[in-house]
Design an enzyme around this catalytic site. Structure first.
Site, PDB file in Angstrom:
ATOM      1  N   ASP A  24       0.726  -1.220   0.075  1.00  0.00           N
ATOM      2  CA  ASP A  24      -0.008  -0.118  -0.004  1.00  0.00           C
ATOM      3  C   ASP A  24       0.914   1.307   0.041  1.00  0.00           C
ATOM      4  O   ASP A  24       1.003   1.977   0.914  1.00  0.00           O
ATOM      5  CB  ASP A  24      -1.015   0.019   1.086  1.00  0.00           C
TER       6      ASP A  24
ATOM      7  N   THR B  40       3.055  -5.816   2.882  1.00  0.00           N
ATOM      8  CA  THR B  40       3.568  -4.814   3.784  1.00  0.00           C
ATOM      9  C   THR B  40       2.506  -4.096   3.863  1.00  0.00           C
ATOM     10  O   THR B  40       2.786  -2.717   4.317  1.00  0.00           O
ATOM     11  CB  THR B  40       4.922  -4.127   3.100  1.00  0.00           C
TER      12      THR B  40
ATOM     13  N   ASN C  31      -2.541   2.516   3.797  1.00  0.00           N
ATOM     14  CA  ASN C  31      -2.039   3.912   4.099  1.00  0.00           C
ATOM     15  C   ASN C  31      -3.024   4.923   3.836  1.00  0.00           C
ATOM     16  O   ASN C  31      -3.213   5.906   4.357  1.00  0.00           O
ATOM     17  CB  ASN C  31      -0.666   4.170   3.584  1.00  0.00           C
TER      18      ASN C  31
ATOM     19  N   HIS D 239       9.877   0.448   7.996  1.00  0.00           N
ATOM     20  CA  HIS D 239       9.470  -0.858   8.440  1.00  0.00           C
ATOM     21  C   HIS D 239       9.407  -1.692   7.203  1.00  0.00           C
ATOM     22  O   HIS D 239       9.885  -3.002   7.523  1.00  0.00           O
ATOM     23  CB  HIS D 239       8.121  -0.558   8.950  1.00  0.00           C
ATOM     24  N   ASP D 240       8.658  -1.517   6.123  1.00  0.00           N
ATOM     25  CA  ASP D 240       8.507  -2.306   5.236  1.00  0.00           C
ATOM     26  C   ASP D 240       9.848  -3.005   4.563  1.00  0.00           C
ATOM     27  O   ASP D 240       9.723  -4.193   3.915  1.00  0.00           O
ATOM     28  CB  ASP D 240       7.355  -1.884   4.254  1.00  0.00           C
TER      29      ASP D 240
ATOM     30  N   PHE E 182      -0.521  -0.629  12.890  1.00  0.00           N
ATOM     31  CA  PHE E 182      -1.354  -0.233  11.947  1.00  0.00           C
ATOM     32  C   PHE E 182      -1.947  -1.214  10.908  1.00  0.00           C
ATOM     33  O   PHE E 182      -3.005  -1.658  10.709  1.00  0.00           O
ATOM     34  CB  PHE E 182      -0.856   0.982  11.087  1.00  0.00           C
ATOM     35  N   ASN E 183      -1.001  -1.872  10.308  1.00  0.00           N
ATOM     36  CA  ASN E 183      -1.327  -3.090   9.290  1.00  0.00           C
ATOM     37  C   ASN E 183      -2.209  -4.295   9.834  1.00  0.00           C
ATOM     38  O   ASN E 183      -3.111  -4.391   9.047  1.00  0.00           O
ATOM     39  CB  ASN E 183       0.013  -3.577   8.748  1.00  0.00           C
TER      40      ASN E 183
ATOM     41  N   ASP F 110       6.862   1.100   1.751  1.00  0.00           N
ATOM     42  CA  ASP F 110       6.681   0.112   0.722  1.00  0.00           C
ATOM     43  C   ASP F 110       7.394   0.386  -0.534  1.00  0.00           C
ATOM     44  O   ASP F 110       7.825  -0.384  -1.087  1.00  0.00           O
ATOM     45  CB  ASP F 110       5.029   0.250   0.402  1.00  0.00           C
TER      46      ASP F 110
END
Length: 314
Positions: A9, A123, A39, A237-238, A163-164, A14
């Protein structure tokens, strides 16, 4: 080469994950990129993905997926990623087009028809992955691993939930409860790879258009994390997922049981990680807790330098 489908996303981190997967340093065979609401709205995430692919000259199918979670209403994060979902850099409108069809059907078709096993790399929220597992359970036999970014022993969208996972906890539960091997990059490890000013300066010394794009991503993302969380930079993060696929020895993992909370008033979306084996449930997830941070950033620099074919216009 390892066959992968990136489900995402974009999203600043990402975008960086896609760049890592598409680099000359990568031995990943990208079968396609699927998009999901997360997102921001899925349509914006799809446009961002097309822009990234065009910048990279990456010729793979981009297939749009779920517009909303399995059960509840959508929840997006423009305050973190901007109204476009990838604010900061300015890329032209993409000339390449989205591939016809739905991400769920694309995932099923690619996995079922592949002569070798496929690794799924989600992700964003896990809606597309869960729907594929529900619609065609036979794909489980040909999925090598699901390498995902999500969860942790603490949250960033609520005190309990990352969040994810929070966006579609029901989908996450389907994935974690499946028999597919899962490797999880949650906040415990992703908060160890923060793009500080020093890292941004190191990236800025690399003279090609991809590195310039990444620097602009990191600057915007770092500002939002400073403003919202008081961080000294943005955690990418991703990117941990694709960095792991390139060099798993960078990370320290533990094989543990993970379940997803879908009913709690305050704990909805929590990944309940049985670190002390108190539940008696069988381990089902390879959970990342540590990373060799300096080695991570050195490899990251080498990956960006591998794009030297595209020099800046300066």
């Amino acid at each position: 080469m390892r066959n992968v489908i990136l489900d995402c996303d974009p999203g600043h981190d990402d975008a960086i994950s896609i760049i890592i997967a598409a680099s000359a340093a990568s031995d990943l065979n990208i079968l396609g990129i699927t998009t999901v609401a997360g997102n921001v709205e899925v349509e914006k995430n799809t446009i961002n993905t097309l822009k990234i692919c065009e910048l990279l000259e990456l010729d793979v199918p981009v297939v749009q997926g779920a517009r909303r979670p399995l059960v509840k209403a959508s929840e997006i994060a423009p305050e973190i990623h901007g109204e476009t979902g990838m604010d900061g850099p300015e890329l032209p409108d993409p000339q390449i087009e989205v591939t016809e069809g739905h991400a769920v059907d694309f995932i099923i078709e690619q996995v079922m028809n592949s002569s070798e096993q496929v690794t799924l790399v989600p992700t964003g929220p896990l809606t597309n992955i869960a729907m594929a597992l529900i619609k065609e359970p036979r794909i489980i036999e040909n999925i090598d691993e699901i390498v995902l970014m999500g969860g942790g022993t603490f949250g960033n969208w609520t005190p309990a939930a990352e969040f994810n996972i929070f966006v579609d906890a029901e989908a996450a539960k389907v994935v974690y409860d499946s028999s597919v091997p899962v490797t999880m990059f949650g906040l415990d490890v992703t908060h160890q790879v923060i793009a500080t000013e020093d890292i941004i300066e190191r990236v800025g010394k690399i003279d090609n258009k991809i590195a310039v794009f990444v620097k602009e991503l990191l600057i915007f993302f770092g500002e939002t994390y400073k403003n919202h969380f008081g961080f000294n930079g943005g955690p990418i993060h991703d990117a941990c997922t694709t960095m792991y696929l390139l060099k798993p020895e960078l990370f320290k993992t533990e094989y543990l049981n993970v379940t997803v909370e879908t009913k709690g008033e305050y704990s909805y979306g929590m990944t309940v990680i049985d670190t002390l084996s108190v539940t008696g449930r069988e381990p089902n997830t390879n959970v990342a807790f540590g990373v060799d941070t300096e080695a991570f950033w050195r490899l990251f620099e080498e990956i960006l330098k591998s794009f030297d074919g595209g020099q800046t216009d300066e």
